[in-house]
Design an enzyme around this catalytic site. Sequence first.
Site, short mmCIF file in Angstrom:
data_model
loop_
_atom_site.label_atom_id
_atom_site.label_comp_id
_atom_site.label_asym_id
_atom_site.label_seq_id
_atom_site.Cartn_x
_atom_site.Cartn_y
_atom_site.Cartn_z
N TRP A 179 -2.91 -2.76 -1.71
CA TRP A 179 -2.68 -4.19 -1.88
C TRP A 179 -3.57 -4.85 -0.83
CZ3 TRP A 179 -0.85 -8.47 0.86
CH2 TRP A 179 -0.51 -9.57 0.08
N HIS A 210 16.19 -37.88 -7.47
CA HIS A 210 15.53 -38.20 -6.20
C HIS A 210 14.07 -37.75 -6.20
CE1 HIS A 210 19.33 -39.50 -4.56
NE2 HIS A 210 19.88 -38.39 -5.04
N GLU A 248 16.51 -18.77 -8.48
CA GLU A 248 16.13 -17.40 -8.85
C GLU A 248 15.51 -17.38 -10.25
OE1 GLU A 248 15.59 -14.72 -7.56
OE2 GLU A 248 16.00 -13.09 -8.94
N LYS A 273 5.63 -4.83 -4.56
CA LYS A 273 7.09 -4.73 -4.48
C LYS A 273 7.59 -4.88 -3.05
CE LYS A 273 11.19 -3.77 -6.13
NZ LYS A 273 11.82 -4.90 -6.83
N CYS A 324 0.85 -1.19 0.00
CA CYS A 324 0.00 0.00 0.00
C CYS A 324 0.89 1.24 0.00
CB CYS A 324 -0.96 0.07 1.17
SG CYS A 324 -2.09 -1.31 1.26
N LYS A 328 11.81 -16.01 -10.98
CA LYS A 328 11.54 -14.94 -11.95
C LYS A 328 10.49 -15.39 -12.95
CE LYS A 328 12.83 -12.14 -10.42
NZ LYS A 328 13.68 -11.96 -9.26
N ASN A 356 -1.70 2.27 5.63
CA ASN A 356 -0.84 1.17 5.18
C ASN A 356 -0.53 0.35 6.43
OD1 ASN A 356 1.12 -0.50 4.11
ND2 ASN A 356 2.72 1.07 4.10
N GLY A 357 -0.67 -0.98 6.36
CA GLY A 357 -0.37 -1.83 7.52
C GLY A 357 -1.57 -2.69 7.88
N GLU A 394 7.00 -15.76 -11.34
CA GLU A 394 6.50 -14.49 -10.85
C GLU A 394 5.90 -13.62 -11.95
OE1 GLU A 394 9.74 -12.18 -9.25
OE2 GLU A 394 8.43 -11.18 -7.83
N ARG A 421 3.83 -0.45 -4.91
CA ARG A 421 3.57 -0.96 -3.55
C ARG A 421 2.25 -1.71 -3.45
NH1 ARG A 421 6.91 1.59 0.15
NH2 ARG A 421 5.56 0.90 1.82
O1 M6R Z 1 12.63 -6.01 -0.35
P1 M6R Z 1 13.09 -7.43 -0.08
O2 M6R Z 1 14.37 -7.74 -0.74
O3 M6R Z 1 13.12 -7.73 1.40
O4 M6R Z 1 11.97 -8.33 -0.72
C1 M6R Z 1 12.02 -9.72 -0.58
C2 M6R Z 1 11.09 -10.39 -1.55
O5 M6R Z 1 9.77 -9.98 -1.33
C3 M6R Z 1 11.46 -10.09 -3.01
O6 M6R Z 1 12.78 -10.43 -3.29
C4 M6R Z 1 10.53 -10.86 -3.96
O7 M6R Z 1 10.74 -12.22 -3.85
C5 M6R Z 1 10.73 -10.37 -5.39
N1 M6R Z 1 9.49 -9.94 -5.94
C6 M6R Z 1 11.31 -11.38 -6.29
O8 M6R Z 1 11.51 -10.89 -7.58
#
Ligand code: M6R
Length: 610
Positions: free
Chosen positions: A74, A506, A483, A605, A2, A487, A99-100, A490, A27
Amino acid sequence: MCGIVGAIANRDVVPLLVEGLKRLEYRGYDSAGIAVLSGEAVRRVRRTGRVAEMEAAALAEGLDARLGIGHTRWATHGGVTESNAHPHISHGELALVHNGIIENHEAQRQRLEALGYEFTSQTDTEVVAHLIHHHRAQGGSLLSALQAAVKELHGAYALAVIDKRDPTTLVAARMGCPLLLGLGEGENFVASDVSAIVSATRRVIFLEEGDTAELTIDGVHVFDADDAPVAREVHVSDVSLASLELGPYRHFMQKEIHEQPRAIGDTVEGIVDAGGFDAGLFGKEAASVLADVESVQILACGTSYYAGLTARYWIEALAGIPCAVDIASEYRYRKVVGNPKQLIVTISQSGETLDTMEALKYAKAQGQDKTLSICNVPESAIPRASRLVFLTRAGAEIGVASTKAFTTQLVALFALAVTLGKLRGQLDEAREGELLEALRHLPGSVQHALNLEPQVAAWASSFAPRQHALFLGRGTHYPIALEGALKLKEISYIHAEGYPAGELKHGPLALVDTQMPVVVIAPNDALLEKVKSNIQEVRARGGEMFVFADADSSFSESEGVHVIRTPRHVGILSPIVHAIPVQMLAYHTALARGTDVDKPRNLAKSVTVE
Ligand code: M6R
């Protein structure tokens, strides 16, 4: 999660609020809304979906005001509906954005309903609007009503409030969620982060936990958790407008992928300028904090966690210290054995990820006060709660999928591993010099990897129609496989899993058939021959292989085996170079599938809720 922006000015604040919300959209992007004081009335526009939709509605309404607040959401409590969108209004008089999460919202709701308040949303936020309204009804100012109300809240909040009975004031409060004040000439602002207001001012005050604030056109007054007036330092932000704009790129993710040579170069420059691998890189206290470290515990989430997994290999190999890496949301809820000589390393791009922050607090509560934060956002909560800090120089990262933050985190972690190794007498001067030289060449190698984009983009058409994909790697390239899978899932919504290549037989080998593309990260390192055997295991089951090798790996294309060669093997820094093609593969696959690359569904984000 948010985003909040608010403004009080001698000019129309509606364009300021809309621009601010567009910059805060990373956000949260389920819904957006603004409320302004227009004449004698509070007027509100809310829409589900993106800020642009809300902006069109605000334009159609012809809103014009000197005081207002805005929010991009969000969703947590209550679905994605217009009635759950912020701002929330109490009695047509008071409007609030939040926010929160308010943990005691149910009890407060019952109490306020008994007092005659009617609720129109399922949110936890609406109770705060009514609660402040209730306190205002007892007499006193909007600020004192806010101060009384927040003392009855449990949980996390950043709040901004306006009230038509007080047209010259905007009030704000912060606990557990970021909030800053922006200081302009004849105008003042409140925002979740500086990007929202940077076109108006760079002079900011970061509110501390428990602070409340009152903003007028002429100035701001801050009060601490005991409601006593307090002077907070004014910072001048160096966030540039260019870093917040797309420029010639189609997406922020694309821009941020291509910024990596610069971001890595700037981060390396910080290391070189500080005289190389020296404890001072991590802060004034670092020499004493790091001197007797016996082990390292890394805590992080998502991509930052994968940076930590990579660092474990480096720290154990270069410093000879045991290193554990935990997902922050797991660590914070398990019984850990505290060791005061253990270095707690949190990694976070945003510096405000709630689970990482809570894991840090938990580690400290176990008597572990050797804390280091690796972070990309100065003045954010996690570095402020840590004794040592390394700020990566990635610049603002706006795409939800982390790219340049990841590779610069890896640079920082590599510097930590070498520094620990040096402090422990594990590395001689010659080796240290070689490692520094390797870092200096890294931006160039990353640029060469970026030059592979047309080849990687050509592979994306094979991935776009698939439902699943596997990513394999070994050693330091195993976290890069993880990773790559993250990616891809996501931003393209293809189900993908990362595995250590040796683990294939395995279990996951059962998934392999002609429909399962298997990406392998196979540089010319000590594990190459083992990876090659793993590739044979996949080929024998009809799986199609997409191999990222480097110029030195002896690989050839064959039926069902496609190979892209990254540049010359860069040794210990190879995982950083191999992060680039997996990012590009995800990006181009998402493009081919037509997903919203920068704002993938259901995500945000910065994750400031559990
Ligand atoms: O701001 P941060 O690095 O603490 O965020 C951690 C994760 O939320 C962040 O890396 C998330 O997995 C990304 N969207 C991945 O691309």
